[in-house]
Enzyme design. Structure first.
Site, PDB file in Angstrom:
ATOM      1  N   GLY A   1       0.829  -1.212   0.000  1.00  9.17           N
ATOM      2  CA  GLY A   1       0.000   0.000   0.000  1.00  9.17           C
ATOM      3  C   GLY A   1       0.857   1.254   0.000  1.00  9.17           C
ATOM      4  O   GLY A   1       1.639   1.476   0.924  1.00  9.17           O
TER       5      GLY A   1
ATOM      6  N   HIS B   1      10.325  38.178   4.558  1.00  8.25           N
ATOM      7  CA  HIS B   1      11.432  37.713   3.721  1.00  8.25           C
ATOM      8  C   HIS B   1      12.659  37.507   4.599  1.00  8.25           C
ATOM      9  O   HIS B   1      12.917  38.338   5.466  1.00  8.25           O
ATOM     10  CB  HIS B   1      11.735  38.759   2.652  1.00  8.25           C
ATOM     11  CG  HIS B   1      12.910  38.387   1.791  1.00  8.25           C
ATOM     12  ND1 HIS B   1      12.825  37.389   0.842  1.00  8.25           N
ATOM     13  CD2 HIS B   1      14.180  38.852   1.774  1.00  8.25           C
ATOM     14  CE1 HIS B   1      14.009  37.275   0.252  1.00  8.25           C
ATOM     15  NE2 HIS B   1      14.850  38.132   0.804  1.00  8.25           N
TER      16      HIS B   1
HETATM   17  P1  NAI Z   1      -4.539   4.543   2.535  1.00  5.86           P
HETATM   18  O1  NAI Z   1      -5.965   4.321   2.250  1.00  5.86           O
HETATM   19  O2  NAI Z   1      -3.995   5.919   2.558  1.00  5.86           O
HETATM   20  O3  NAI Z   1      -3.670   3.701   1.465  1.00  5.86           O
HETATM   21  C1  NAI Z   1      -3.807   2.313   1.309  1.00  5.86           C
HETATM   22  C2  NAI Z   1      -3.211   1.896  -0.031  1.00  5.86           C
HETATM   23  O4  NAI Z   1      -3.191   0.477  -0.101  1.00  5.86           O
HETATM   24  C3  NAI Z   1      -4.027   2.376  -1.214  1.00  5.86           C
HETATM   25  O5  NAI Z   1      -3.180   3.069  -2.084  1.00  5.86           O
HETATM   26  C4  NAI Z   1      -4.574   1.081  -1.826  1.00  5.86           C
HETATM   27  O6  NAI Z   1      -4.723   1.167  -3.231  1.00  5.86           O
HETATM   28  C5  NAI Z   1      -3.510   0.075  -1.431  1.00  5.86           C
HETATM   29  N1  NAI Z   1      -3.976  -1.330  -1.432  1.00  5.86           N
HETATM   30  C6  NAI Z   1      -5.124  -1.834  -0.926  1.00  5.86           C
HETATM   31  N2  NAI Z   1      -5.185  -3.190  -1.124  1.00  5.86           N
HETATM   32  C7  NAI Z   1      -4.058  -3.556  -1.768  1.00  5.86           C
HETATM   33  C8  NAI Z   1      -3.517  -4.803  -2.241  1.00  5.86           C
HETATM   34  N3  NAI Z   1      -4.171  -5.985  -2.103  1.00  5.86           N
HETATM   35  N4  NAI Z   1      -2.314  -4.810  -2.855  1.00  5.86           N
HETATM   36  C9  NAI Z   1      -1.620  -3.640  -3.011  1.00  5.86           C
HETATM   37  N5  NAI Z   1      -2.073  -2.450  -2.584  1.00  5.86           N
HETATM   38  C10 NAI Z   1      -3.270  -2.379  -1.954  1.00  5.86           C
HETATM   39  O7  NAI Z   1      -4.295   3.780   3.908  1.00  5.86           O
HETATM   40  P2  NAI Z   1      -3.120   3.832   4.982  1.00  5.86           P
HETATM   41  O8  NAI Z   1      -1.854   4.379   4.396  1.00  5.86           O
HETATM   42  O9  NAI Z   1      -3.101   2.468   5.570  1.00  5.86           O
HETATM   43  O10 NAI Z   1      -3.648   4.874   6.048  1.00  5.86           O
HETATM   44  C11 NAI Z   1      -4.852   4.620   6.750  1.00  5.86           C
HETATM   45  C12 NAI Z   1      -5.536   5.899   7.168  1.00  5.86           C
HETATM   46  O11 NAI Z   1      -4.769   6.571   8.149  1.00  5.86           O
HETATM   47  C13 NAI Z   1      -5.698   6.835   5.997  1.00  5.86           C
HETATM   48  O12 NAI Z   1      -7.014   7.343   6.017  1.00  5.86           O
HETATM   49  C14 NAI Z   1      -4.725   7.938   6.270  1.00  5.86           C
HETATM   50  O13 NAI Z   1      -5.170   9.196   5.786  1.00  5.86           O
HETATM   51  C15 NAI Z   1      -4.613   7.934   7.792  1.00  5.86           C
HETATM   52  N6  NAI Z   1      -3.286   8.405   8.178  1.00  5.86           N
HETATM   53  C16 NAI Z   1      -2.989   9.727   8.071  1.00  5.86           C
HETATM   54  C17 NAI Z   1      -1.731  10.182   8.356  1.00  5.86           C
HETATM   55  C18 NAI Z   1      -1.435  11.625   8.184  1.00  5.86           C
HETATM   56  O14 NAI Z   1      -2.348  12.419   8.143  1.00  5.86           O
HETATM   57  N7  NAI Z   1      -0.169  12.031   8.076  1.00  5.86           N
HETATM   58  C19 NAI Z   1      -0.668   9.294   8.802  1.00  5.86           C
HETATM   59  C20 NAI Z   1      -1.080   7.928   8.839  1.00  5.86           C
HETATM   60  C21 NAI Z   1      -2.340   7.520   8.555  1.00  5.86           C
END
Ligand code: NAI
Length: 460
Positions: free
Chosen positions: A179, A439
């Site tokens: 992911g 600046h």
């Molecule tokens: P995400 O939804 O951002 O990304 C998950 C990715 O996994 C997607 O690109 C998807 O296409 C891929 N994926 C799904 N199934 C797959 C498979 N079988 N094979 C290959 N790729 C696959 O989820 P993530 O990174 O786990 O984050 C979870 C949540 O936590 C999100 O909503 C994120 O916004 C939030 N979060 C926010 C942060 C921040 O604001 N800095 C930091 C960490 C998490």
């Protein structure tokens, strides 16, 4: 049976902020949390520890590779991973204790245990502080947990979630990240900087889904240069731990052997142990709780905020929902403007967005102008030696109102705050362009991008 005006289930950023705000507004409030430490995923095993590691791994990376260009020579460099992890844990501990202090200061009663609905307005707490409680208002703020995919079992040994990836005891020689979303790229960055080979397997044909596609393309280019080994369009079908390695199976590819697997394929709402049946509250197909604009569920007196409801999974969004929810309960007014909620990816460079993407505006048939400014043309970025990336501002073609801002570059996460305020206040790009920006600062790039909306950047 103890009675409260409001009970909040969950002490993550949504829940603890809601509890404190409600106490400030004069309610008698309790907060039930099953973990001994307050602060939820964000403080314990999410935003805070990951940022602690991102900051420190970046220092290590700079010392090993980046300081030379500034004329700073470093002797033999060594990584003390145990000390780095200890420091991260100390940061977490200080902050979670801080929340406990805030509860005391605001007279929020804390129950340690698992909450289950026993009827309308009634909850049972099981755990250290077992109790039966009632309240007129109950807010569900139980957050989310790592999602799994078919064939991939999170065994916590060599196949784990972000929680394990915050504490690997040694730097994996080869880390496979499933992911290319926010978690995969943030934690992938940590281990890449500390010396791992990092392979990222992503199902889609681009990284960071949901972001403005310009941002996603620029990030892909920069991260590839850093050494990330991306495989886009790759569907992972399995991952398992063997004795001394892990094996990942991908459709149409040979199996990949590695030391650790980080599964970062999204998160699922935490609703299963709440006993929602007892109050007749159903979840949607994705296991989330649906709410109206005031965060009320289908059951009177029961509200939900944060990761358990549909929408972005972001700590600050949950906080704002918590505040809006309790303010509406007490005053009848409370609202969250989702167009002004920024999202940040804490990689290097940072990536930050607020408002609409170009794709969203095009889909909605909105006509807009674009202003863009490269960090390369900014004096402060040059002095920092950190010049990759740009600021892009999107403004309505007719009335110049700022509709979106997208930044990739140094301190993008701090720079986006100005754009969020602009959107919240309904500012025009001209308003930003005519505001004096000190600046030499990186913020001048925001001003220049705003000038660019009218085709009159000065320095590019
Ligand atoms: P995400 O939804 O951002 O990304 C998950 C990715 O996994 C997607 O690109 C998807 O296409 C891929 N994926 C799904 N199934 C797959 C498979 N079988 N094979 C290959 N790729 C696959 O989820 P993530 O990174 O786990 O984050 C979870 C949540 O936590 C999100 O909503 C994120 O916004 C939030 N979060 C926010 C942060 C921040 O604001 N800095 C930091 C960490 C998490």
């Amino acid at each position: 049976m103890t009675e409260y005006d409001l009970i909040v289930i969950g002490a993550g950023p949504g829940g603890y902020v809601a509890a404190i705000r409600a106490a400030q507004l004069g309610l008698n409030v309790a907060c039930i949390e099953r973990e001994p430490a307050l602060g939820g995923t964000c403080l314990r095993v999410g935003c805070i520890p990951s940022k602690a590691l991102l900051e420190r791994s970046e220092l290590y990376h700079e010392a090993s590779d980046g300081l030379k260009k500034h004329g700073v020579k470093v002797g033999k460099l060594e990584l003390d991973l145990a000390a780095m992890l200890k420091r991260k844990d100390a940061t977490v501990s200080a902050l979670t204790k801080g929340v406990a202090g805030l509860f005391k200061k605001n007279n929020v009663t804390r129950y340690e245990g698992t909450a289950t609905f026993t009827g309308k307005g009634a909850l049972k707490v099981e755990g250290k502080d077992s109790a039966e409680l009632t309240a007129k208002h109950i807010i569900i703020a139980t957050g989310s947990k790592p999602a799994t995919i078919p064939g991939v079992e999170l065994d916590g040994k060599r196949v784990g979630s972000s929680t394990e990836a915050l504490s690997y005891e040694e730097v994996p020689k080869h880390l496979v990240v499933i992911g290319a979303g926010v978690i995969g790229l943030e934690l992938g960055s940590v281990w890449l900087r500390l010396g791992s080979k990092v392979t990222v397997l992503e199902y889609m044909d681009h990284i960071l889904p949901g972001l403005d596609s310009d941002l996603s393309k620029e990030a892909h280019k920069l991260f590839k240069k850093q050494g990330f080994d991306f495989h886009l369009g790759s569907k992972v079908t399995g991952a398992k731990s063997l004795k001394s390695k892990a094996v990942v199976s991908v459709d149409g590819m040979d199996d990949i052997e590695c030391d650790q697997v980080l599964v970062a394929t999204g998160r699922w709402a935490n609703t299963d142990s709440l006993g929602l049946d007892a109050i007749g509250l159903e979840t949607n197909k994705r296991g989330q709780i649906e709410v109206n604009e005031h965060f009320e569920t289908a059951v009177e007196g029961v509200y939900a905020i944060g990761d358990v409801i549909p929408g972005l999974m972001l700590a600050h969004k949950a906080e704002d929902e918590g505040v809006a929810c309790v303010e509406h309960i007490v005053t009848g007014v409370g609202h969250v403007n989702y167009d002004a909620v920024p999202g940040i990816v804490y990689t290097h460079p940072e990536i930050a967005s607020v408002g609409k993407t170009e794709q969203e505006l095009q889909d909605a048939g909105v006509e807009y102008n674009v202003g863009k400014f490269n960090f390369m043309a900014n004096g402060r970025a040059r002095a920092l030696g950190d010049t990759a990336g740009w600021v892009k501002i999107l403004a309505d073609k007719q009335i110049d109102r700022v509709l979106g801002a997208h930044i990739i570059g140094p301190r993008a996460g701090d720079l986006i705050a100005e754009c969020a305020v602009a959107i919240e206040f309904g500012a025009s790009a001209e308003d930003i362009a005519r505001s004096c920006h000190a600046h030499p600062t990186l913020a001048e790039c925001v001003k220049e991008a705003a000038l660019g909306v009218a085709g009159r950047t000065i320095h590019m």
